[in-house]
Write a protein that holds these residues in place. Structure first.
Motif, short mmCIF file in Angstrom:
data_model
loop_
_atom_site.label_atom_id
_atom_site.label_comp_id
_atom_site.label_asym_id
_atom_site.label_seq_id
_atom_site.Cartn_x
_atom_site.Cartn_y
_atom_site.Cartn_z
N LEU A 192 0.81 -1.21 0.00
CA LEU A 192 0.00 0.00 0.00
C LEU A 192 0.85 1.28 0.00
O LEU A 192 0.30 2.37 -0.16
N ARG A 193 2.15 1.15 0.18
CA ARG A 193 3.02 2.32 0.16
C ARG A 193 4.00 2.21 -1.01
O ARG A 193 3.81 2.85 -2.03
N ILE A 224 -7.65 -4.21 0.65
CA ILE A 224 -6.35 -4.89 0.57
C ILE A 224 -5.74 -5.04 1.97
O ILE A 224 -5.19 -6.09 2.31
N ALA A 225 -5.84 -3.99 2.80
CA ALA A 225 -5.30 -4.07 4.16
C ALA A 225 -6.00 -5.17 4.96
O ALA A 225 -5.35 -5.91 5.71
N GLN A 226 -7.31 -5.31 4.80
CA GLN A 226 -8.03 -6.36 5.51
C GLN A 226 -7.61 -7.74 5.00
O GLN A 226 -7.50 -8.69 5.78
N ALA A 227 -7.35 -7.84 3.69
CA ALA A 227 -6.86 -9.11 3.13
C ALA A 227 -5.47 -9.43 3.66
O ALA A 227 -5.15 -10.60 3.93
N LEU A 228 -4.63 -8.41 3.83
CA LEU A 228 -3.29 -8.62 4.39
C LEU A 228 -3.37 -9.07 5.85
O LEU A 228 -2.55 -9.88 6.30
N ALA A 230 0.96 1.25 5.80
CA ALA A 230 -0.30 1.72 5.23
C ALA A 230 -0.13 2.91 4.29
O ALA A 230 -1.01 3.17 3.47
N GLY A 231 0.97 3.65 4.40
CA GLY A 231 1.15 4.79 3.51
C GLY A 231 2.09 5.83 4.04
O GLY A 231 2.80 5.63 5.03
#
Length: 520
Positions: free
Chosen positions: A14-15, A33-37, A47-48
């Protein structure tokens, strides 16, 4: 017997991954995507880069607030404003980490930072201490370490550790190093800088020379306890170390590396496909672990061996990463109960009745046109239908004719917020004609930046998936369409992306680290 070590997986999809040219994820896509990770069970999600803009700040804040389990990291330069913004974005995180970075090589110091070594050392010391005022977990990185002077590198990391850094990251920012060189550097940092302390050494490798995974694993062999990587290896230029490759290398060759990760490997394939779809970056068929051909056998000798015993030519089971070697087929005569059971077998056990009803209707529509669907096609159908779409424009009808000596012509009927619109246009081919007719119908003329067609399986009757990326000024959006008719899939994908542009759900490409340095 040598004790096995736990290797932390730091995912930066994500970054660093989003810095891939042409990629711009929406807030909803980043959150998904974060929840999938988190389901993949990565240790850290970067996260960014909050200071780079309001949308990036909000994405980090939402992920920190809503995603539970992994450490949530935010990137910051050695500037107080960067660290303040990172800390603010991470306020609601269960386990926050501020990732502070600077540069180490002479070329970076001269042309990017425009500072002396002493100034960089002083900034690193002061800003790591400043970050520790907000959080207990601070990671420190120095870009382009492989091309930097060792004595300066050593002093820089010693200063960071003394100031309170809990993880030190060793980035081969330009993908310059070889496994032998990078491994030796990690070992030297372990022996001469960390010297048996509790600080974790992290690898961050790029694939410019095709050695990102090999370099990361060389780091593990020489004392690294964390690997920074991305799903499908996406990232700047040639990309980063691929998460799926290092994880499965450590799993399959645990006997060699004497190390393990806590990754839920059965989620690897699903998150790979998710990232591929949202970024518009295709996974090459021959890509290790997640490519279409990774578990395929065409040679007669290989087929004979695999039929007799899969281990003759396979070193891991496809099921181990969430893939299915057997073909699951459902056709137009299948009932709702069989359809539901097939989706549950594919891992979709949390579908609501409304989602199931919608998916079954779409499945029957496609099966009537093309016949049976394979497991891969069912998965593509579910993911495309579940992806958040704008619903701003809806395709009511598309009709076209083309052939040798004929002028390709298309007619579309589109439902818009202002009512239904009918338009006819000619083009260089049927897809071009359809796109021009759609533009006339919706009154919007975005620039087409990407058009990609994929057959979900190898059959001539395969379900087709079309991905487009449209740009309108500074805005861009990715759209996906799935249909047994490629022209219809193309129209659906174009309207999906155009709807995002028209409804305010498009994204601006985030600036790279280099652009931020230049003040862009």
């Amino acid at each position: 017997m040598e004790k096995e070590r736990h290797i932390r997986i730091f995912d930066t999809t994500l970054r660093d991954g989003e810095q891939s040219p042409g990629v711009a994820l929406s807030l909803d896509q980043k959150l998904e995507i974060a929840q999938a990770l988190a389901r993949l069970n990565v240790d850290i999600i970067e996260a960014g880069f909050p200071v780079s803009g309001p949308m990036e700040f909000e994405a980090v804040r939402r992920i920190a607030t809503e995603v539970k389990g992994p450490i949530i990291a935010a990137l910051a330069r050695t500037h107080t404003l960067d660290i303040d913004q990172a800390a603010k974005a991470l306020e609601k995180a269960e386990k926050p980490r501020i990732h502070v970075f600077t540069s180490a090589s002479k070329v970076h110091l001269q042309y990017m930072l425009r500072k002396t070594e002493e100034e960089v050392l002083e900034m690193a010391d002061r800003m790591v201490r400043y970050a520790r005022r907000y959080v207990d977990d601070v990671e420190f990185s120095a870009q382009d370490v492989m091309r930097a002077d060792w004595e300066f590198v050593k002093r820089l990391y010693e200063v960071a550790i003394e100031a309170g850094a809990t993880t030190i990251n060793i980035p081969d920012t330009t993908g310059y190093g070889t496994p032998q060189e990078y491994g030796a550097l990690i070992r030297r940092i372990r022996d001469e800088v960390v010297r048996g302390g509790d600080v974790i050494i992290s690898t961050h490798t790029h694939d410019d020379l095709g050695m990102a995974t090999a370099n990361a694993l060389a780091g593990v062999e020489n004392g690294a306890g964390q690997i920074e990587c991305t799903i499908n290896g996406i990232g700047e230029r040639a990309g980063n170390c691929a998460l799926e490759e290092v994880v499965m290398a450590l799993y399959v060759r645990r006997d060699w590396y004497k190390a393990y990760t806590q990754i839920n490997t059965r989620e690897i394939y699903r998150v790979s496909r998710l990232v591929e779809r949202y970024t518009g970056m295709p996974v090459p068929p021959n890509k290790a672990i997640v490519g279409d051909n990774a578990f395929a056998h065409e040679s007669g000798i290989h087929q004979d061996g695999v039929i007799k015993h899969r281990a003759t030519y396979e070193i891991m089971d496809a099921e181990l990463i969430g893939r299915r070697p057997a073909v699951l087929v459902l056709g137009k005569h299948s009932g709702r109960a069989a359809f539901k059971k097939a989706l549950e077998d594919l891992g979709y056990k949390d579908l609501s009745e409304e989602e199931l009803k919608k998916l079954f209707a779409r499945f029957k529509e496609i099966a009537e046109k093309k016949g049976p669907l394979s497991a891969e096609e069912l998965q593509a159908l579910v993911e495309s239908e579940r992806e958040p779409t704008s619903h701003f424009f809806q395709l009511e009808r598309v009709q076209f004719f083309s052939g040798s000596g004929l002028l390709p012509t298309a007619t579309v009927q589109v439902k818009t917020p202002d009512g239904e619109r009918l338009a006819t246009h000619t083009g260089d081919g049927p897809v071009d004609a359809v796109f021009k007719a759609i533009q006339e119908a919706i009154g919007l003329r975005p620039e087409l930046e990407l058009y990609r067609v994929e057959a979900i399986t190898g059959s001539t009757e395969a379900l087709g998936q079309v991905t487009v990326r449209l740009r309108l000024g500074e805005l861009q959006a990715v759209g996906v369409g799935v249909s047994p008719d490629i022209i219809e899939a193309s129209a659906l994908a174009f309207l999906d992306a155009a709807g995002k542009l028209a409804s305010g759900r498009a994204t601006r490409h985030p600036p790279s680290i280099e652009e931020v340095h230049r003040g862009v």
